[in-house]
Design a protein around this motif. Structure first.
Motif, PDB file in Angstrom:
ATOM      1  N   MET A   1       0.840  -1.184   0.000  1.00 59.93           N
ATOM      2  CA  MET A   1       0.000   0.000   0.000  1.00 59.93           C
ATOM      3  C   MET A   1       0.883   1.244   0.000  1.00 59.93           C
ATOM      4  SD  MET A   1      -2.659   1.222   2.973  1.00 59.93           S
ATOM      5  CE  MET A   1      -3.489  -0.332   3.045  1.00 59.93           C
ATOM      6  N   ASN A   2       0.679   2.167  -0.945  1.00 61.08           N
ATOM      7  CA  ASN A   2       1.516   3.360  -0.924  1.00 61.08           C
ATOM      8  C   ASN A   2       1.005   4.352   0.126  1.00 61.08           C
ATOM      9  OD1 ASN A   2      -0.459   5.133  -1.968  1.00 61.08           O
ATOM     10  ND2 ASN A   2      -0.014   4.433  -4.038  1.00 61.08           N
ATOM     11  N   THR A   3       1.825   5.384   0.372  1.00 65.33           N
ATOM     12  CA  THR A   3       1.540   6.266   1.506  1.00 65.33           C
ATOM     13  C   THR A   3       0.218   7.014   1.324  1.00 65.33           C
ATOM     14  OG1 THR A   3       3.908   6.500   1.811  1.00 65.33           O
ATOM     15  CG2 THR A   3       2.528   8.087   2.942  1.00 65.33           C
ATOM     16  N   GLU A   4      -0.078   7.430   0.101  1.00 62.14           N
ATOM     17  CA  GLU A   4      -1.329   8.161  -0.127  1.00 62.14           C
ATOM     18  C   GLU A   4      -2.537   7.265   0.127  1.00 62.14           C
ATOM     19  OE1 GLU A   4      -1.699  11.373  -0.386  1.00 62.14           O
ATOM     20  OE2 GLU A   4       0.473  11.350  -0.088  1.00 62.14           O
ATOM     21  N   THR A   5      -2.438   6.021  -0.318  1.00 62.65           N
ATOM     22  CA  THR A   5      -3.539   5.084  -0.070  1.00 62.65           C
ATOM     23  C   THR A   5      -3.711   4.867   1.425  1.00 62.65           C
ATOM     24  OG1 THR A   5      -2.886   3.979  -2.109  1.00 62.65           O
ATOM     25  CG2 THR A   5      -4.439   2.809  -0.706  1.00 62.65           C
ATOM     26  N   LEU A   6      -2.583   4.743   2.106  1.00 59.56           N
ATOM     27  CA  LEU A   6      -2.632   4.550   3.553  1.00 59.56           C
ATOM     28  C   LEU A   6      -3.300   5.748   4.233  1.00 59.56           C
ATOM     29  CD1 LEU A   6      -1.178   2.830   6.016  1.00 59.56           C
ATOM     30  CD2 LEU A   6       0.246   4.865   6.065  1.00 59.56           C
ATOM     31  N   LYS A   7      -2.887   6.928   3.835  1.00 62.48           N
ATOM     32  CA  LYS A   7      -3.453   8.133   4.450  1.00 62.48           C
ATOM     33  C   LYS A   7      -4.957   8.225   4.205  1.00 62.48           C
ATOM     34  CE  LYS A   7       0.528  11.244   4.458  1.00 62.48           C
ATOM     35  NZ  LYS A   7       1.181  12.377   3.793  1.00 62.48           N
ATOM     36  N   SER A   8      -5.358   7.894   2.980  1.00 63.06           N
ATOM     37  CA  SER A   8      -6.791   8.013   2.693  1.00 63.06           C
ATOM     38  C   SER A   8      -7.579   6.926   3.431  1.00 63.06           C
ATOM     39  CB  SER A   8      -7.058   7.971   1.185  1.00 63.06           C
ATOM     40  OG  SER A   8      -6.730   6.711   0.675  1.00 63.06           O
ATOM     41  N   GLU A   9      -6.959   5.763   3.616  1.00 62.08           N
ATOM     42  CA  GLU A   9      -7.659   4.712   4.361  1.00 62.08           C
ATOM     43  C   GLU A   9      -7.845   5.140   5.824  1.00 62.08           C
ATOM     44  OE1 GLU A   9      -7.560  -0.121   5.092  1.00 62.08           O
ATOM     45  OE2 GLU A   9      -5.784   0.848   4.277  1.00 62.08           O
ATOM     46  N   ILE A  10      -6.765   5.704   6.402  1.00 65.79           N
ATOM     47  CA  ILE A  10      -6.876   6.159   7.796  1.00 65.79           C
ATOM     48  C   ILE A  10      -7.887   7.297   7.898  1.00 65.79           C
ATOM     49  CG2 ILE A  10      -5.623   7.363   9.633  1.00 65.79           C
ATOM     50  CD1 ILE A  10      -3.225   5.645   8.982  1.00 65.79           C
ATOM     51  N   ALA A  11      -7.832   8.223   6.941  1.00 61.11           N
ATOM     52  CA  ALA A  11      -8.776   9.350   6.962  1.00 61.11           C
ATOM     53  C   ALA A  11     -10.219   8.849   6.917  1.00 61.11           C
ATOM     54  CB  ALA A  11      -8.494  10.285   5.787  1.00 61.11           C
ATOM     55  N   ARG A  12     -10.422   7.803   6.124  1.00 61.02           N
ATOM     56  CA  ARG A  12     -11.786   7.237   6.018  1.00 61.02           C
ATOM     57  C   ARG A  12     -12.227   6.675   7.378  1.00 61.02           C
ATOM     58  NH1 ARG A  12     -13.000   2.197   4.161  1.00 61.02           N
ATOM     59  NH2 ARG A  12     -10.909   1.939   3.259  1.00 61.02           N
ATOM     60  N   TYR A  13     -11.312   5.968   8.042  1.00 62.47           N
ATOM     61  CA  TYR A  13     -11.682   5.410   9.348  1.00 62.47           C
ATOM     62  C   TYR A  13     -11.887   6.506  10.391  1.00 62.47           C
ATOM     63  CZ  TYR A  13     -10.647   0.734   7.628  1.00 62.47           C
ATOM     64  OH  TYR A  13     -10.667  -0.433   6.925  1.00 62.47           O
TER      65      TYR A  13
ATOM     66  N   LYS B   1      -6.744   0.539  13.954  1.00 59.61           N
ATOM     67  CA  LYS B   1      -5.839  -0.464  14.539  1.00 59.61           C
ATOM     68  C   LYS B   1      -5.440  -1.508  13.498  1.00 59.61           C
ATOM     69  CE  LYS B   1      -5.972  -1.653  18.872  1.00 59.61           C
ATOM     70  NZ  LYS B   1      -6.294  -2.027  20.259  1.00 59.61           N
ATOM     71  N   ASP B   2      -6.364  -1.833  12.643  1.00 57.95           N
ATOM     72  CA  ASP B   2      -6.048  -2.828  11.607  1.00 57.95           C
ATOM     73  C   ASP B   2      -4.956  -2.295  10.659  1.00 57.95           C
ATOM     74  OD1 ASP B   2      -6.507  -5.349  10.292  1.00 57.95           O
ATOM     75  OD2 ASP B   2      -7.369  -4.170   8.659  1.00 57.95           O
ATOM     76  N   VAL B   3      -5.059  -1.014  10.325  1.00 58.88           N
ATOM     77  CA  VAL B   3      -4.048  -0.413   9.436  1.00 58.88           C
ATOM     78  C   VAL B   3      -2.673  -0.464  10.112  1.00 58.88           C
ATOM     79  CG1 VAL B   3      -3.267   1.721   8.362  1.00 58.88           C
ATOM     80  CG2 VAL B   3      -5.681   1.080   8.242  1.00 58.88           C
ATOM     81  N   VAL B   4      -2.619  -0.073  11.378  1.00 66.77           N
ATOM     82  CA  VAL B   4      -1.321  -0.041  12.074  1.00 66.77           C
ATOM     83  C   VAL B   4      -0.775  -1.462  12.215  1.00 66.77           C
ATOM     84  CG1 VAL B   4      -0.144   0.559  14.214  1.00 66.77           C
ATOM     85  CG2 VAL B   4      -1.898   2.081  13.293  1.00 66.77           C
ATOM     86  N   ARG B   5      -1.653  -2.398  12.544  1.00 62.24           N
ATOM     87  CA  ARG B   5      -1.209  -3.797  12.680  1.00 62.24           C
ATOM     88  C   ARG B   5      -0.593  -4.284  11.366  1.00 62.24           C
ATOM     89  NH1 ARG B   5      -5.763  -5.976  13.193  1.00 62.24           N
ATOM     90  NH2 ARG B   5      -6.057  -5.988  15.431  1.00 62.24           N
ATOM     91  N   ARG B   6      -1.233  -3.956  10.263  1.00 62.83           N
ATOM     92  CA  ARG B   6      -0.721  -4.384   8.953  1.00 62.83           C
ATOM     93  C   ARG B   6       0.634  -3.746   8.654  1.00 62.83           C
ATOM     94  NH1 ARG B   6      -4.321  -2.485   4.934  1.00 62.83           N
ATOM     95  NH2 ARG B   6      -6.014  -2.000   6.348  1.00 62.83           N
ATOM     96  N   GLU B   7       0.768  -2.470   9.023  1.00 60.68           N
ATOM     97  CA  GLU B   7       2.036  -1.785   8.756  1.00 60.68           C
ATOM     98  C   GLU B   7       3.168  -2.406   9.573  1.00 60.68           C
ATOM     99  OE1 GLU B   7       3.070   0.538   6.540  1.00 60.68           O
ATOM    100  OE2 GLU B   7       1.124   0.145   5.653  1.00 60.68           O
ATOM    101  N   ILE B   8       2.901  -2.721  10.817  1.00 65.15           N
ATOM    102  CA  ILE B   8       3.946  -3.335  11.656  1.00 65.15           C
ATOM    103  C   ILE B   8       4.310  -4.707  11.094  1.00 65.15           C
ATOM    104  CG2 ILE B   8       4.441  -4.302  13.950  1.00 65.15           C
ATOM    105  CD1 ILE B   8       2.712  -2.062  15.127  1.00 65.15           C
ATOM    106  N   PHE B   9       3.302  -5.450  10.711  1.00 65.35           N
ATOM    107  CA  PHE B   9       3.558  -6.805  10.188  1.00 65.35           C
ATOM    108  C   PHE B   9       4.297  -6.745   8.849  1.00 65.35           C
ATOM    109  CE2 PHE B   9       2.314 -11.082   8.690  1.00 65.35           C
ATOM    110  CZ  PHE B   9       2.808 -11.791   9.772  1.00 65.35           C
ATOM    111  N   ALA B  10       4.000  -5.720   8.066  1.00 61.31           N
ATOM    112  CA  ALA B  10       4.726  -5.563   6.789  1.00 61.31           C
ATOM    113  C   ALA B  10       6.203  -5.279   7.042  1.00 61.31           C
ATOM    114  CB  ALA B  10       4.101  -4.428   5.970  1.00 61.31           C
ATOM    115  N   LEU B  11       6.478  -4.586   8.125  1.00 60.73           N
ATOM    116  CA  LEU B  11       7.879  -4.295   8.461  1.00 60.73           C
ATOM    117  C   LEU B  11       8.584  -5.519   9.012  1.00 60.73           C
ATOM    118  CD1 LEU B  11       7.473  -0.835  10.221  1.00 60.73           C
ATOM    119  CD2 LEU B  11       8.681  -1.287   8.094  1.00 60.73           C
ATOM    120  N   ASP B  12       7.868  -6.310   9.787  1.00 59.53           N
ATOM    121  CA  ASP B  12       8.510  -7.452  10.437  1.00 59.53           C
ATOM    122  C   ASP B  12       7.524  -8.620  10.522  1.00 59.53           C
ATOM    123  OD1 ASP B  12       9.958  -9.208  11.902  1.00 59.53           O
ATOM    124  OD2 ASP B  12      10.552  -7.779  13.447  1.00 59.53           O
ATOM    125  N   PRO B  13       7.527  -9.469   9.496  1.00 56.87           N
ATOM    126  CA  PRO B  13       6.568 -10.591   9.477  1.00 56.87           C
ATOM    127  C   PRO B  13       6.894 -11.661  10.526  1.00 56.87           C
ATOM    128  CG  PRO B  13       7.547 -10.196   7.302  1.00 56.87           C
ATOM    129  CD  PRO B  13       8.330  -9.398   8.276  1.00 56.87           C
TER     130      PRO B  13
END
Lengths: 189, 463
Positions: B1-13, B27-39
Motif C-alpha cells: 500500500m503506498n503512503t497516499e492510499t494509507l493516508k486516505s484509508e486512515i482518513a476514512r476510518y 488499529k487494523d491499518v497499524v497492525r498491517r504496517e507493523i507486520f509488513a515491516l517485520d513478518p
C-alpha cells in the motif's frame, strides 16, 4: 492564548484522562485535542453542539458513556457561571438523545483542579440547581419547557471531581496499573 | 500500500461515525504496517485504544534467545505524547504511533528536542513513517531495516526522519560503486535512530551485504570494526538466500567462511524452506569444517555423478557423491534408522575399519554373537580378524563404535555406527567435513569402488 497556556490546558485534560483510567473503571480514548466527532454532542437547538474535553465509557456490563469537562485552573475564577452552563448543556445533550430515542444514559463529569461555589457545594448536582441553571440558559434548551422527571434522572449521572496536582504523586504507576488491569478484568463484564 | 492510499484509508476510518469502526479500522491499518515491516513478530491486540497506560498492541519476537516484547501505544499525534507526559510515565522502549497527520496546531516540531531527550529507548513515529520503511521491505537492506524499526528504532522518527533514513539506506544499498561511502553513511544514520543492539544488527547486515556484493573483504581484516555474533532470524532469512543467488558473491570463499562463523547447522536447517531451489554449495563448501552434525545417515548407491554436491532438506544437509548419499542432521527424529538396510559382512567393512581407531565391534553369525572391545583399543580389529578367520560362519557387523582420527585430539567425542540401520550417532558432535571424510571410504568400499581424495576436494574446505 499562548502556546504554553495551551499545553498547560492540554496537560490538565490528559491528567484527568490518566486519573480516570487509573481508577480501572473507565476507558477514555477520546480528547478534544484528538477527534472532535467523538467528543461533541448535539444540543436541543438545531445545529448547536457542545464539545467536551474527554469522552469515554465505564468498564463493565453497563458501559455507560462518560463526557467530561476539565478545568485546569488554580482558582475559583469563573467556574460558577461555566458550571451552570455545563449543567444546561448536559440536560440539553441528554434530552436531545432521549427525544431521538438513542439515550445511552450518559454520565457527565466536571473535573476541576480547584473547588468553586463552596457555599452551594452540596447542592451543585441537585435537581434544584439543574433547574436554576436551565432557567439561566433557556437558549441552550431551545426555550422549551423543562421535563422535570428527565432532569431528576440526570442528577444521578452528574459528577464533580476535584483533581489536584498532588494526586499525581500517589497514583499507581503505569506499570502497576497495567498489571492490575489484567487481574481485575473489569472490561469483561 | 503506498503512503497516499494509507493516508486516505486512515482518513476514512477517522471520519467514521461509529466509534468501533474508527478504532478497529485504524488499529487494523497499524497492525498491517507493523507486520509488513517485520513478518516474524506476533502482534497481540489488547482491545484498548489510545489508553493512558494499557498499550494498543504488544509486539513479541524471539530470536535465538528469550522472547522480547515492545508495547505499542497509538496516539492521534505525537504532540499528545508530549502533553500527556507519556515518556515519563510509560515503559522505556515503548513505541508510540501517531495516526493523524497534517493538523496545523498539532505539530511536534516545537517539542521535538525535548522528546528526543526524554525518549529513553522509546520510538515516536507515525503511520506514514512506518509505511515509508515498509514500502521497500523487499530489498534486503530495507527488509532488515524495517524489522529493526519495530524492534529497536528510537527517538522521533516521523515521516521526514523516515525519508532521510531510507534515503541513506536506499533500496539498492551496497550495490553501487559508492558502496563504502554508503556504508559509512548508513553506520552514522543507524547510530542516531536505533538502539545499540539494533544498530549493531544493521551494521552487521550492511557489512555482510557490502562484502558479499562488492567482494571487498577489508572488514575481515579488522577495518571498520568487523561485527560478529550469530545472525538474527531476520538477517538469516533475508541475507543468506539473497546472497547465494548473487553470482558474484558465490565466488568469495572468504566471505562465506565469515558467514559460517554466524551460523550453525540447526539454523541452516531452519532456513531450508527459504533455500528451496538455491545452490547452497558456496556456503557449505566454505564451512565443512564448521558445520557440526550429531546424526548421519547414508544410502549406498553407485551413481555416475562425479562431483559431489550439497543440498538441504528440512531435516538434513545432504551430500550426494558417486558412492551414494550422506545426510547430516541433528537427531534421530529427523534422520530415522533404515529398517530395511542390509547388514554388512565383516569382509564388507574390514578394509574401511582399518582407517579408524575401532573402540568396539559387534560381530554376529547365525548361531553366535560377539562384542569385541579392549582396554586400549589397539587389538580390536586384530581380534575381529581372528574371530572371522576362526569360524566357518559368515560374520556380519551390525554395530561398531569408533573414534575418528581428528576426534582423537578432541576427546571425548566418538561415533556409534549402527550399520544394521545405516545411521551413526556422533557424541557430542563432529564437523560434516570430518564425518564425510570418514564415511565415504566406507561407502566406496561398499560399492566396490576405489575412494580417491579428489572425490571430495571440490566439496570441502581446506586451508
Amino acid at each position: 492564548m499562548s502556546e504554553d497556556e495551551g499545553v498547560i490546558g492540554e496537560r490538565g485534560v490528559y491528567f484527568a484522562k490518566q486519573w480516570l483510567e487509573s481508577t480501572t473503571h473507565f476507558d477514555v480514548p477520546h480528547t478534544a485535542y484528538d477527534l472532535t466527532t467523538m467528543t461533541t454532542l448535539p444540543l436541543m437547538p438545531p445545529g448547536k453542539k457542545k464539545k467536551y474535553d474527554l469522552a469515554g465509557r465505564f468498564l463493565g456490563s453497563g458501559k455507560s458513556p462518560v463526557m467530561c469537562e476539565v478545568k485546569t485552573t488554580a482558582s475559583e475564577a469563573g467556574q460558577g457561571p461555566e458550571y451552570r452552563q455545563f449543567l444546561a448543556n448536559c440536560y440539553s445533550a441528554s434530552y436531545r438523545e432521549y427525544k431521538d430515542q438513542v439515550d445511552p444514559k450518559r454520565h457527565y463529569m466536571w473535573i476541576t483542579q480547584h473547588p468553586f461555589l463552596l457555599g452551594k457545594w452540596s447542592k451543585l448536582t441537585s435537581l434544584g440547581y439543574i433547574l436554576e441553571s436551565l432557567g439561566e440558559h433557556p437558549d441552550t434548551i431551545d426555550n422549551e419547557v423543562v421535563d422535570q422527571e428527565f432532569a431528576r434522572e440526570l442528577v444521578d449521572r452528574l459528577w464533580i471531581i476535584v483533581l489536584s496536582e498532588p494526586l499525581k504523586k500517589v497514583m499507581l504507576t503505569s506499570d502497576e496499573l497495567y498489571q492490575v488491569r489484567g487481574l481485575l478484568k473489569r472490561d469483561e463484564g | 500500500m503506498n503512503t497516499e492510499t494509507l493516508k486516505s484509508e486512515i482518513a476514512r476510518y477517522l471520519a467514521s461515525e461509529r466509534e468501533t469502526d474508527l478504532i478497529e479500522g485504524v488499529k487494523d491499518v497499524v497492525r498491517r504496517e507493523i507486520f509488513a515491516l517485520d513478518p516474524n513478530v506476533k502482534i497481540a491486540d489488547t482491545h484498548t485504544f489510545n489508553h493512558s497506560y494499557n498499550p494498543d498492541f504488544i509486539v513479541e519476537w524471539s530470536d535465538q534467545g528469550p522472547t522480547r516484547a515492545r508495547k505499542v501505544f497509538l496516539r492521534f499525534d505525537l504532540r499528545s505524547v508530549y502533553a500527556g507526559e507519556d515518556l515519563r510515565r510509560l515503559d522505556p522502549g515503548s513505541m508510540f504511533v501517531g495516526i493523524r497527520e497534517g493538523v496545523e496546531d498539532r505539530q511536534v516540531d516545537p517539542y521535538r528536542a525535548e522528546l528526543e531527550d526524554e525518549s529513553n529507548g522509546s520510538l515516536l513515529t507515525d503511520t506514514s513513517a512506518l509505511n515509508t520503511f515498509s514500502l521497500q521491505a523487499d530489498a534486503p537492506m530495507m527488509g532488515i531495516l524495517g524489522a529493526n524499526v519495530v524492534r529497536g528504532a528510537q527517538g522521533v522518527v516521523d515521516s521526514p526522519a523516515a525519508e532521510a533514513i531510507t534515503g541513506v539506506v536506499g533500496s539498492d544499498w551496497g550495490q553501487g560503486p559508492e558502496g563504502r561511502a554508503e556504508y559509512l553513511g548508513l553506520i552514522n544514520t543507524v547510530g542516531q535512530h536505533f538502539s545499540p543492539d539494533a544498530a549493531l544488527r544493521l551494521k552487521r547486515t550492511a557489512q555482510i551485504l557490502w562484502m558479499g556484493t562488492t567482494g571487498d573483504l577489508s572488514p575481515l581484516d579488522g577495518e571498520d570494526g568487523l561485527v560478529l555474533g550469530q545472525l538474527s532470524d531476520v538477517e538469516l532469512r533475508t541475507l543468506v538466500p539473497y546472497l547465494l543467488k548473487q553470482p558474484q558473491t558465490a565466488q568469495h570463499l572468504g566471505f562465506w567462511r565469515h558467514i559460517g562463523t554466524m551460523l550453525t547447522l540447526r539454523r541452516l536447517l531452519d532456513l531450508a524452506p527459504d533455500l528451496l531451489g538455491i545452490d547452497i554449495n558456496p556456503f557449505v563448501v566454505a564451512n565443512t569444517d564448521r558445520l557440526s552434525a550429531k546424526r548421519v545417515k547414508w544410502v549406498v548407491d553407485m551413481e555416475e555423478q562425479v562431483l559431489p554436491t550439497w543440498s538441504i532438506t528440512r531435516n538434513a544437509l545432504r551430500l550426494k557423491t558417486r558412492f551414494g548419499v550422506v545426510l547430516f542432521g541433528l537427531d534421530g527424529r529427523a534422520l530415522k534408522a533404515e529398517e530395511d538396510a542390509r547388514v554388512p559382512s565383516w569382509e564388507d567393512v574390514a578394509a574401511a575399519f582399518s582407517l579408524y581407531r575401532m573402540d568396539e565391534v559387534s560381530l554376529a553369525g547365525i548361531a553366535r554373537k560377539w562384542t569385541v572391545t579392549s582396554e586400549d583399543n589397539s587389538s580390536v580389529l586384530e581380534d575381529c580378524r581372528r574371530l572371522a578367520e576362526g569360524t566357518d560362519e559368515r560374520l556380519f557387523v551390525p554395530r561398531a563404535v569408533l573414534t575418528l582420527p581428528a576426534q582423537l585430539e578432541r576427546n571425548p567425542s566418538f561415533t556409534v555406527l549402527d550399520l544394521a540401520h545405516e545411521v551413526a550417532d556422533v557424541k557430542p558432535q563432529e564437523t560434516v567435513g570430518l564425518l564425510a571424510y570418514a564415511l565415504l571410504p566406507y561407502l566406496a568400499l561398499r560399492t566396490g569402488q576405489q575412494y580417491e581424495a579428489k572425490d571430495l576436494e571440490s566439496a570441502f574446505y581446506s586451508e
